[in-house]
Design a protein around this motif. Structure first.
Motif, PDB file in Angstrom:
ATOM      1  N   VAL A 287       0.843  -1.205   0.000  1.00  0.00           N
ATOM      2  CA  VAL A 287       0.000   0.000   0.000  1.00  0.00           C
ATOM      3  C   VAL A 287       0.878   1.255   0.000  1.00  0.00           C
ATOM      4  O   VAL A 287       0.598   2.220  -0.718  1.00  0.00           O
ATOM      5  N   ALA A 288       1.976   1.210   0.778  1.00  0.00           N
ATOM      6  CA  ALA A 288       2.871   2.376   0.822  1.00  0.00           C
ATOM      7  C   ALA A 288       3.416   2.666  -0.579  1.00  0.00           C
ATOM      8  O   ALA A 288       3.468   3.826  -1.019  1.00  0.00           O
ATOM      9  N   GLY A 289       3.795   1.603  -1.303  1.00  0.00           N
ATOM     10  CA  GLY A 289       4.312   1.770  -2.665  1.00  0.00           C
ATOM     11  C   GLY A 289       3.254   2.369  -3.586  1.00  0.00           C
ATOM     12  O   GLY A 289       3.545   3.248  -4.411  1.00  0.00           O
ATOM     13  N   LEU A 290       2.049   1.905  -3.419  1.00  0.00           N
ATOM     14  CA  LEU A 290       0.938   2.410  -4.223  1.00  0.00           C
ATOM     15  C   LEU A 290       0.686   3.902  -3.949  1.00  0.00           C
ATOM     16  O   LEU A 290       0.530   4.711  -4.873  1.00  0.00           O
ATOM     17  N   VAL A 291       0.685   4.243  -2.683  1.00  0.00           N
ATOM     18  CA  VAL A 291       0.461   5.649  -2.312  1.00  0.00           C
ATOM     19  C   VAL A 291       1.573   6.523  -2.890  1.00  0.00           C
ATOM     20  O   VAL A 291       1.319   7.583  -3.476  1.00  0.00           O
ATOM     21  N   ARG A 292       2.811   6.051  -2.756  1.00  0.00           N
ATOM     22  CA  ARG A 292       3.952   6.820  -3.289  1.00  0.00           C
ATOM     23  C   ARG A 292       3.803   7.043  -4.788  1.00  0.00           C
ATOM     24  O   ARG A 292       4.019   8.150  -5.288  1.00  0.00           O
ATOM     25  N   GLU A 293       3.399   6.001  -5.496  1.00  0.00           N
ATOM     26  CA  GLU A 293       3.246   6.118  -6.945  1.00  0.00           C
ATOM     27  C   GLU A 293       2.101   7.075  -7.297  1.00  0.00           C
ATOM     28  O   GLU A 293       2.213   7.886  -8.224  1.00  0.00           O
ATOM     29  N   MET A 294       1.020   7.008  -6.553  1.00  0.00           N
ATOM     30  CA  MET A 294      -0.093   7.929  -6.808  1.00  0.00           C
ATOM     31  C   MET A 294       0.338   9.383  -6.585  1.00  0.00           C
ATOM     32  O   MET A 294       0.017  10.273  -7.371  1.00  0.00           O
ATOM     33  N   LYS A 295       1.105   9.608  -5.504  1.00  0.00           N
ATOM     34  CA  LYS A 295       1.540  10.976  -5.216  1.00  0.00           C
ATOM     35  C   LYS A 295       2.604  11.452  -6.210  1.00  0.00           C
ATOM     36  O   LYS A 295       2.707  12.641  -6.495  1.00  0.00           O
ATOM     37  N   ARG A 296       3.363  10.503  -6.735  1.00  0.00           N
ATOM     38  CA  ARG A 296       4.365  10.868  -7.738  1.00  0.00           C
ATOM     39  C   ARG A 296       3.670  11.319  -9.022  1.00  0.00           C
ATOM     40  O   ARG A 296       4.011  12.336  -9.617  1.00  0.00           O
ATOM     41  N   ARG A 297       2.653  10.545  -9.418  1.00  0.00           N
ATOM     42  CA  ARG A 297       1.958  10.884 -10.665  1.00  0.00           C
ATOM     43  C   ARG A 297       1.020  12.077 -10.514  1.00  0.00           C
ATOM     44  O   ARG A 297       0.804  12.810 -11.467  1.00  0.00           O
TER      45      ARG A 297
ATOM     46  N   THR B 211       3.508   4.489   8.440  1.00  0.00           N
ATOM     47  CA  THR B 211       4.217   4.202   7.186  1.00  0.00           C
ATOM     48  C   THR B 211       3.436   4.796   6.000  1.00  0.00           C
ATOM     49  O   THR B 211       4.023   5.408   5.096  1.00  0.00           O
ATOM     50  N   TRP B 212       2.124   4.618   5.998  1.00  0.00           N
ATOM     51  CA  TRP B 212       1.315   5.125   4.887  1.00  0.00           C
ATOM     52  C   TRP B 212       1.276   6.657   4.879  1.00  0.00           C
ATOM     53  O   TRP B 212       1.286   7.284   3.827  1.00  0.00           O
ATOM     54  N   PHE B 213       1.266   7.219   6.078  1.00  0.00           N
ATOM     55  CA  PHE B 213       1.282   8.684   6.171  1.00  0.00           C
ATOM     56  C   PHE B 213       2.608   9.209   5.620  1.00  0.00           C
ATOM     57  O   PHE B 213       2.642  10.161   4.834  1.00  0.00           O
ATOM     58  N   ASP B 214       3.698   8.546   6.007  1.00  0.00           N
ATOM     59  CA  ASP B 214       5.024   8.957   5.521  1.00  0.00           C
ATOM     60  C   ASP B 214       5.137   8.777   4.009  1.00  0.00           C
ATOM     61  O   ASP B 214       5.883   9.493   3.344  1.00  0.00           O
ATOM     62  N   ALA B 215       4.390   7.814   3.471  1.00  0.00           N
ATOM     63  CA  ALA B 215       4.407   7.594   2.020  1.00  0.00           C
ATOM     64  C   ALA B 215       3.605   8.682   1.295  1.00  0.00           C
ATOM     65  O   ALA B 215       3.672   8.780   0.070  1.00  0.00           O
TER      66      ALA B 215
END
Ligand code: 5AD
Ligand code: FES
Length: 346
Positions: free
Chosen positions: A116-126, A146-150
């Motif tokens: 989920v953290a990876g997914l969130v990071r990718e969403m915020k990147r895009r 962890t998710w908040f930090d992502a």
């Protein structure tokens, strides 16, 4: 009753007996709805925020007695979206003007903390200009951190009921009211814009429970509050329980607006399911958010928490067009933007 409504609008709190009277609803409720609308306009004008809801999994390890995707419902058809599918939903949604994506799902172990953290990071990147809201149930504080930090901005976790004994009537013994409430405190503490909420007229709910809801909201001060009527699902133990009423749900929406003037309050799909104009009426009673569905149409019907859920056959584009029209017909306007919680200023 007008005096009580005015008192609540000014002081944001009441004595138990006063709550009881307002909740009972034996008066002209249009006065209550009008006051709630006046207060929402003071803070948010006629703006209605849209959130793109992506239902990522219908697998759930829990067995909540009211929910159609509960583990022991063997008739439930299960699906899980891939990372690619989720990102496609975001792409479509972004093009349609959504600036908040809500990832919601059953408690599915496939979606590990890191995944989920990876997914969130990718969403915020895009989509750096978008807010990401998670609604993935109960986890431990470290996971939420962890998710908040992502990059996750908001978290929705309905508490379902503010009363422990009532909670135990709606859930199996493996689930604990204390843990759920602890999750909410952790989320807020970590810094999420935090949403809680409950079902209106869930089985065994009494007027006293609803007073407890108002007391809890007053104390917890969430940023968002999601409520909707309880609607029976035919494959659950509560299949023959009565559905929550429109009037009681609207009353609670209005009372929440008067108690938490700045709250983000969705006019929910469940409200639209029990009445053809339910969501419009919710907006007019104080709600200021709508959450059109961005999930792929191929899986929509499988995310069946309750019977007769609306919008399961519509493409995202149709849904947003329909919703924009509905919001306008109620006298408000859909705005594109993150629609964050506002502190104080109007
Ligand atoms: N009726 C209405 N709302 C329901 N939810 C789950 N099952 C039902 C039902 N049968 C709500 C719960 C949950 C949210 C995702 O959907 O409040 O937190
Ligand atoms: Fe989904 Fe109307 S909001 S079709």
């Amino acid at each position: 009753m007008k005096r009580l409504i005015d008192k609540l609008a000014e002081e944001h709190d009441l004595a138990d007996e006063e709550w009881r009277q307002l909740i009972a609803g034996e008066y002209d409720r249009s006065l209550l709805y009008a006051k709630a609308d006046e207060v929402r306009r003071r803070y948010y004008g006629t703006e209605v925020y849209i959130r793109g809801l992506i239902e990522i999994s219908s697998y759930c390890k829990n067995d909540c007695l009211y929910c159609g995707i509960r583990r022991s419902n063997e008739n439930a058809r299960r699906y899980r979206l891939t990372k690619e599918q989720i990102l496609e939903c975001c792409e479509t949604g972004y093009g349609l003007g959504f600036r908040t994506f809500v990832l919601q799902g059953g408690e599915d172990a496939f979606f590990t903390t890191d995944y989920v953290a990876g997914l969130v990071r990718e969403m915020k990147r895009r989509y750096p200009d978008c807010a990401v809201t998670l609604s993935l149930g109960e986890r431990e504080r470290d996971d939420y951190q962890t998710w908040f930090d992502a990059g996750a901005d908001r978290y929705l976790l309905r508490h379902e009921t503010a009363d422990k004994a009532h909670y135990e009537k709606l859930h199996p013994p493996q689930l604990s009211w204390e843990h759920r409430m602890q999750c909410l405190r952790d989320l807020k503490d970590i810094g999420y814009q935090t949403g809680c909420g409950f079902m209106v007229e869930s089985p065994e709910q009494t007027a006293e429970h609803l007073i407890a809801e108002m007391r809890f909201l007053r104390e917890f001060q969430p940023h968002m509050v999601g409520i909707g009527p309880f609607i029976p699902h035919h494959d659950t133990p509560f299949y023959d329980r009565r559905q929550g009423s429109l009037e009681r749900t609207l009353t609670m929406v209005a009372l929440i607006r008067l108690t938490l003037p700045q709250a983000l309050i969705p006019s929910t799909t469940a409200l639209g399911t029990i009445h053809p104009q339910g969501r419009e009426l919710g907006l007019r009673a104080g709600a200021n958010v709508v959450m059109p569905n961005l999930s792929p149409v191929s899986v929509r019907k499988q995310y069946a928490l309750y019977d007769n859920k609306i919008c399961t056959g519509d493409e995202a584009a149709e849904c947003i067009a329909c919703m924009t029209g509905r919001v306008a017909s109620a006298g408000y306007r859909v705005v594109t933007g993150r629609g964050d919680w506002r502190n104080g200023c109007s």
